[in-house]
Each structure stands twice: as C-alpha cells, then as structure tokens.
Write an enzyme that holds these catalytic residues in place. Structure first.
Site, short mmCIF file in Angstrom:
data_model
loop_
_atom_site.label_atom_id
_atom_site.label_comp_id
_atom_site.label_asym_id
_atom_site.label_seq_id
_atom_site.Cartn_x
_atom_site.Cartn_y
_atom_site.Cartn_z
N GLY A 160 0.81 -1.20 0.00
CA GLY A 160 0.00 0.00 0.00
C GLY A 160 0.84 1.25 0.00
N LEU A 220 0.58 3.68 -2.05
CA LEU A 220 1.01 3.60 -3.45
C LEU A 220 1.48 4.94 -3.99
CD1 LEU A 220 -1.77 1.28 -4.94
CD2 LEU A 220 0.39 0.65 -3.83
N HIS A 221 2.43 4.86 -4.90
CA HIS A 221 2.96 6.03 -5.58
C HIS A 221 3.18 5.67 -7.05
CE1 HIS A 221 6.81 3.97 -5.31
NE2 HIS A 221 6.70 3.93 -3.98
N GLY A 276 5.70 4.83 -8.71
CA GLY A 276 6.50 3.63 -8.95
C GLY A 276 5.65 2.38 -8.97
N HIS A 277 4.74 2.26 -7.99
CA HIS A 277 3.82 1.12 -7.99
C HIS A 277 2.94 1.12 -9.24
CE1 HIS A 277 4.36 1.65 -3.47
NE2 HIS A 277 4.70 0.39 -3.64
N GLN A 298 8.08 -9.07 8.01
CA GLN A 298 9.31 -8.54 7.41
C GLN A 298 9.80 -7.28 8.10
OE1 GLN A 298 7.24 -7.99 3.51
NE2 GLN A 298 8.41 -6.08 3.38
N LYS A 333 14.29 -0.88 -7.22
CA LYS A 333 14.83 -0.14 -6.08
C LYS A 333 15.20 -1.12 -4.96
CE LYS A 333 12.18 2.14 -3.22
NZ LYS A 333 12.52 1.57 -1.88
N GLN A 368 15.90 -7.59 -2.65
CA GLN A 368 14.63 -8.30 -2.53
C GLN A 368 14.31 -9.03 -3.83
OE1 GLN A 368 10.80 -6.57 -0.80
NE2 GLN A 368 10.42 -6.30 -2.99
N SER A 376 9.41 6.10 -3.02
CA SER A 376 9.25 5.14 -1.93
C SER A 376 8.09 5.58 -1.05
CB SER A 376 10.52 5.04 -1.10
OG SER A 376 10.30 4.29 0.08
#
Length: 283
Positions: free
Chosen positions: A33, A35-36, A38-39, A63, A151, A155, A187
């Site tokens: 969630g 969101l920006h 990038g998402h 995490q 980014k 991961q 981010s």
C-alpha cells in the site's frame, strides 16, 4: 472502473479461476500500500504484457524487525484503490493478518546467499518475512507473472532465487526505478521525511551516481566509497547502514570493479531509512 476488493483466499482463487476460464492470464503486483507512481508503473507494465492485474495490498508484519517501523508504515486503502481505478486493475487483494497467517502458522521460506549482507545484515529476519509472504501471494493468486521494482534490488534477487529453487511457475519481472525530478527514488517511506529531510534526500542518488562514475573511470573502489560516505554525512544524513559495490548476478561483495556490478546504499535521515542502487557500467 473501480477494482473488486477481495479479502479471503477462497474468493481470490474463485475469481482467478473465472479469469482463466475466460482465457486470461494473471499479472500480480505485490505491494504494502501507500502507493505512488512507482507502484503504478508496475501495474502499467503488467497491463502492457496483456495480463488481468491483481494488486495485493498487505502490510506484512513478518518482514519488519522493528515494531515501531511497522506501526509507522503509512496505510490508506481508500486512497490506494482510487489510484488504481483509472488503470484498469481487476482485483485488489487486501487480506487482513489473520487471513494471511492463520492460527498455528509455522512455516518460513528462507533464502541464503543473496539475502546475506546489505539489508540482510542490518534487518534480521527481514528477507525470511519477504520470501514467505511473496511465496504465499504467488500461490494465492496463481499468477503467470509478478512485477517488482528494482529499487529493492536485493529483494528482487531473493525472489528470483526462491522462485527458481522451488520451481514456482511464475515469471518474475524486474522494472526500472522511478525517481522524482530531483533524483530521489520513489518510496512509500518518503512521506515520512521532514521538510529538511526531503531537501537532503536526493543527495543519496547524487552520491551513488558520482561514485559509479568514479569507479567506471578506474578509481580505487575503497577510496571512492569512503568519499561517497563522507559526502552523505556532510549533506545531512545522520548515519549510513551500508554503501557497497556488489556483483549484479549474485550480490557478492567486490573490492575491484571487474564484472557487472551495482552500487547499493542504505542511509538514515532522522528515523527514516532510505535505500537506493545504481548500475556501474563497464568501460
């Protein structure tokens, strides 16, 4: 058109079966969630590849090695759904913690090698949590492809590793980092930056870019990294978790630039931890 919001695994699988019966493939965009753009670029990539798109919104507690960081993580489902609606997202998969981790849950997916060092060293258990929840999301959505930003490059390497090792039939697609006009990597954590911190934050990308240029020019890696670290602290960063040169394929540390590589950094502005990475190009 507003996407359907699904909160149970049973309903998710039923809807995925319906999509497949109609001949569609499924693209999954896992998110926590907040969101920006990038998402949203990941959603657009999945749509461009012809998939019906599922976006998961789940702030995964396993995490986070710092409970305070979990508590501070921004959450606004209504705003997230409003951003997704114009993009033609088909399903928002938004389970609660009890649905994702039912009573008695006791399984962990752990990846060695690429998870070690970098964020793996400073965030104990983080990648176990990532690997476990992403495994679950891939199996729940039965996705043909899943989309992740570069980014979080470590991961991405962890996910590629366990998908290969566990023979999970999904294509993992790594998408380019989206940046603000001043270079700051987009981010969800950026909203937590103070006004001063936001002005300072672009120095991370600038320092990495300059260090990459210096390494590409043949300068000594250790000296370049020391200079970059000093420049970050002088710019106003309060501490540096790491600033390292790593091999692009297996993330092994590099003292010399003799194969494809990336520069990785994590640094704090107050209590906000920012990460970034850049490619180091060969001469």
């Amino acid at each position: 058109m507003k996407p359907v919001i699904v909160r149970t695994i049973d309903e998710l699988r039923e809807r995925v079966r319906g999509l497949r019966k109609q001949g569609h493939t499924v693209g999954l965009v896992p998110t926590m969630g907040a969101l920006h753009a990038g998402h949203l670029s990941l959603v657009q990539a999945a749509k461009a590849d012809g998939h019906k798109v599922i976006v998961s919104i789940f702030v995964n507690p396993t995490q986070f090695n710092d409970p305070k960081d979990l508590d501070k993580y921004p959450r606004d489902e209504a705003a997230d759904v409003a951003l997704l609606a114009p993009l033609g997202v088909d399903i928002v998969w938004a389970p609660d913690v009890d649905e994702m981790y039912a009573d008695g849950f006791s399984t962990t997916v752990s990846v060695s090698g690429v998870s070690e060092g970098l964020c793996g060293a400073t965030r104990p258990g983080h990648f176990d949590g990532v690997a476990t929840v992403v495994t679950k999301l891939l199996l729940q959505a039965q996705a043909d492809a899943a989309y992740f930003g570069q980014k979080d490059f470590q991961q991405l390497a962890v996910i590629n590793r366990f998908v290969t090792d566990l023979n999970i039939p999904v294509e993992i697609v790594g998408c380019p980092i989206l940046r603000e006009d001043d270079g700051l990597a987009m981010s969800s954590r950026n909203v937590r930056l103070s006004e001063t911190g936001r002005k300072t934050a672009p120095a991370l990308f600038l320092a990495l870019s300059k260090a990459a240029e210096d390494i590409e020019s043949g300068n000594d890696v250790t000296r370049v990294l020391a200079h970059a670290s000093k420049s970050l602290l002088e710019a106003g960063f309060t501490s540096i978790d790491y600033l390292e040169l790593r091999a692009s394929d297996n993330l092994s540390p590099m003292a010399q630039f003799d194969r494809p590589a990336r520069l990785f950094a994590a640094a704090f502005l107050g209590d906000v931890r920012l990460i970034d990475n850049v490619v180091v190009k060969g001469r």
